[in-house]
Design an enzyme around this catalytic site. Structure first.
Site, short mmCIF file in Angstrom:
data_model
loop_
_atom_site.label_atom_id
_atom_site.label_comp_id
_atom_site.label_asym_id
_atom_site.label_seq_id
_atom_site.Cartn_x
_atom_site.Cartn_y
_atom_site.Cartn_z
N GLU A 174 42.25 59.82 30.28
CA GLU A 174 42.52 60.20 31.67
C GLU A 174 43.69 59.40 32.22
OE1 GLU A 174 39.71 58.99 34.74
OE2 GLU A 174 38.78 57.56 33.39
N LYS A 177 32.60 52.88 38.01
CA LYS A 177 33.67 52.57 38.97
C LYS A 177 33.60 51.10 39.38
CE LYS A 177 36.11 55.46 42.31
NZ LYS A 177 37.13 56.10 41.47
N ARG A 211 26.69 58.03 41.30
CA ARG A 211 27.66 57.31 40.47
C ARG A 211 27.66 55.82 40.80
NH1 ARG A 211 33.58 59.70 40.44
NH2 ARG A 211 33.72 58.59 42.41
C1 PLP Z 1 37.57 57.34 41.06
C2 PLP Z 1 38.23 57.69 39.77
C3 PLP Z 1 38.55 59.02 39.44
C4 PLP Z 1 38.37 60.17 40.39
O1 PLP Z 1 37.04 60.43 40.71
P1 PLP Z 1 36.69 61.36 41.95
O2 PLP Z 1 35.23 61.25 42.07
O3 PLP Z 1 37.14 62.73 41.63
O4 PLP Z 1 37.44 60.80 43.13
C5 PLP Z 1 39.09 59.26 38.19
N1 PLP Z 1 39.34 58.26 37.31
C6 PLP Z 1 39.05 56.99 37.60
C7 PLP Z 1 39.35 55.94 36.59
C8 PLP Z 1 38.49 56.66 38.84
O5 PLP Z 1 38.22 55.38 39.12
#
Ligand code: PLP
Length: 340
Positions: free
Chosen positions: A219, A183, A80
């Site tokens: 989300e 991210k 990722r």
């Molecule tokens: C990091 C993140 C998550 C959660 O991801 P994980 O890999 O499960 O920790 C969900 N939504 C957003 C916007 C994020 O930045």
């Protein structure tokens, strides 16, 4: 090192022995070094500061029942971070380097891994930033990759605690073809204001709809949306602007293992009342049950205010059991950190 009271750890910054730092220059990463000081000497013209060229990750290492320390699915976080790096024109951190960095910094901070049984873990935070100095808008010519660690406590001292979520009409999290699926640090800056406003109104989390039509669920600000349908299926939105959560993926695999059907598809806001359980999922807490969602005058109540629904609770127990080495790791998710 000061004695740590493992039981009182929360999710907050705490200084550890060191972090690990690698520099990228002239097309290559260096060998990395462990650095005691928690500060970096950075140019005031670094591209991460001005133009947000910054990617981060979050994963956890667990002290397992057998005494070993294992990282949970670090290959997924490496992949990722690669996708975030490509989208923001940064050099990728090769998977082997990413894994080596995590393992070296964990070994050097072994004293900070909470003991088995305390419910804690070592939160691992990789960070990739444009550190080259420049003023023109262009990808930086130098990058820094850091992995820092922080011991964190059990999020839930008792059982899972359901929360209320707010859908605001005033803010979107991510544009349809923007950077919601990667991210980047800026995504969090963009959602802070809405988050503070939701908190003041009594909601610990905010839920976002699709920015184009405001009819589909996307989300929460920092965690994915998951739900259990009346048929008992695991449902989660399929959208380009949702961040692909490793936890969500893990829960889907476990759900299938348990014979639960998984639906990854557009989820309309209007479907919310039909769900029997709703949760927010992410590395920090695995699953937070959501018992009520408020959008203007609409109040949608799903499940109990005092405890998690049975399916999410079961999935949560499975994930934690695998992470702490109590349940067989049949998918090979837990990576042993040698020499800890
Ligand atoms: C990091 C993140 C998550 C959660 O991801 P994980 O890999 O499960 O920790 C969900 N939504 C957003 C916007 C994020 O930045």
């Amino acid at each position: 090192m000061k004695q740590i009271d493992w039981k009182s750890l929360g999710f907050k910054y705490l200084e550890t022995n060191c972090h690990i730092r690698y520099e990228w220059r002239d097309g290559a990463w260096d060998g990395g070094e462990l650095v005691d000081s928690p500060y970096i000497n950075l140019s005031i013209a670094a591209s991460c500061l001005h133009y947000g060229q910054a990617a981060f990750e979050g994963l956890k290492a667990f002290r397992c029942k057998d005494g070993a320390v294992r990282l949970f699915r670090p290959e997924a976080n490496a992949a990722r971070m690669g996708s975030t790096a490509r989208r923001t024109c940064m050099p990728e951190v090769p998977q082997e380097l990413f894994l080596e960095a995590c393992e070296r910094v964990i070994r050097a901070n072994a004293d900070f891994v909470p003991p088995y049984g305390t419910g804690g873990s070592l939160y691992v935070r990789p960070l990739l930033i444009g550190s080259g100095a420049q003023i023109g808008v262009a990808p930086a010519n130098a990058y820094t990759f850091i992995v820092m660690v922080v011991p964190v406590g059990a999020y839930y001292k008792g059982g899972l605690e359901p929360v209320r979520a707010l859908i605001s009409k005033d803010y979107d999290r991510a544009a349809p073809l923007g950077v919601g699926h990667v991210k980047v640090a800026g995504n969090y800056a963009a959602s802070l204001y809405a988050h503070e406003e939701a908190k003041r109104a009594g909601f610990p989390v905010e839920l976002y709809l699709d920015a184009r039509t405001h009819t589909y669920i996307e989300e929460f600000a920092t965690s994915n949306f998951i739900a259990i349908s009346a048929k008992g299926h695991y449902v989660t939105p399929d959208s380009h602007s949702v961040l692909p959560s490793v936890t969500n993926n893990t829960l889907q695999v476990i759900a299938r293992d348990l014979g639960i059907e998984v639906e990854v598809r557009p989820v309309a806001f209007d479907e919310l009342p039909e769900f029997t359980e709703i949760g927010a999922c992410g590395t920090a807490v695995v699953v937070t049950p959501v018992w009520q969602i408020v959008r203007g005058e609409q109040v949608i109540t799903v499940g109990s205010e005092s405890e998690a629904g049975p399916v999410l609770q079961r999935l949560y127990n499975q994930v934690q059991g695998i992470q702490y080495g109590e349940i067989p790791d049949k998918h090979g998710w837990c990576r042993l950190v040698e020499g800890v």
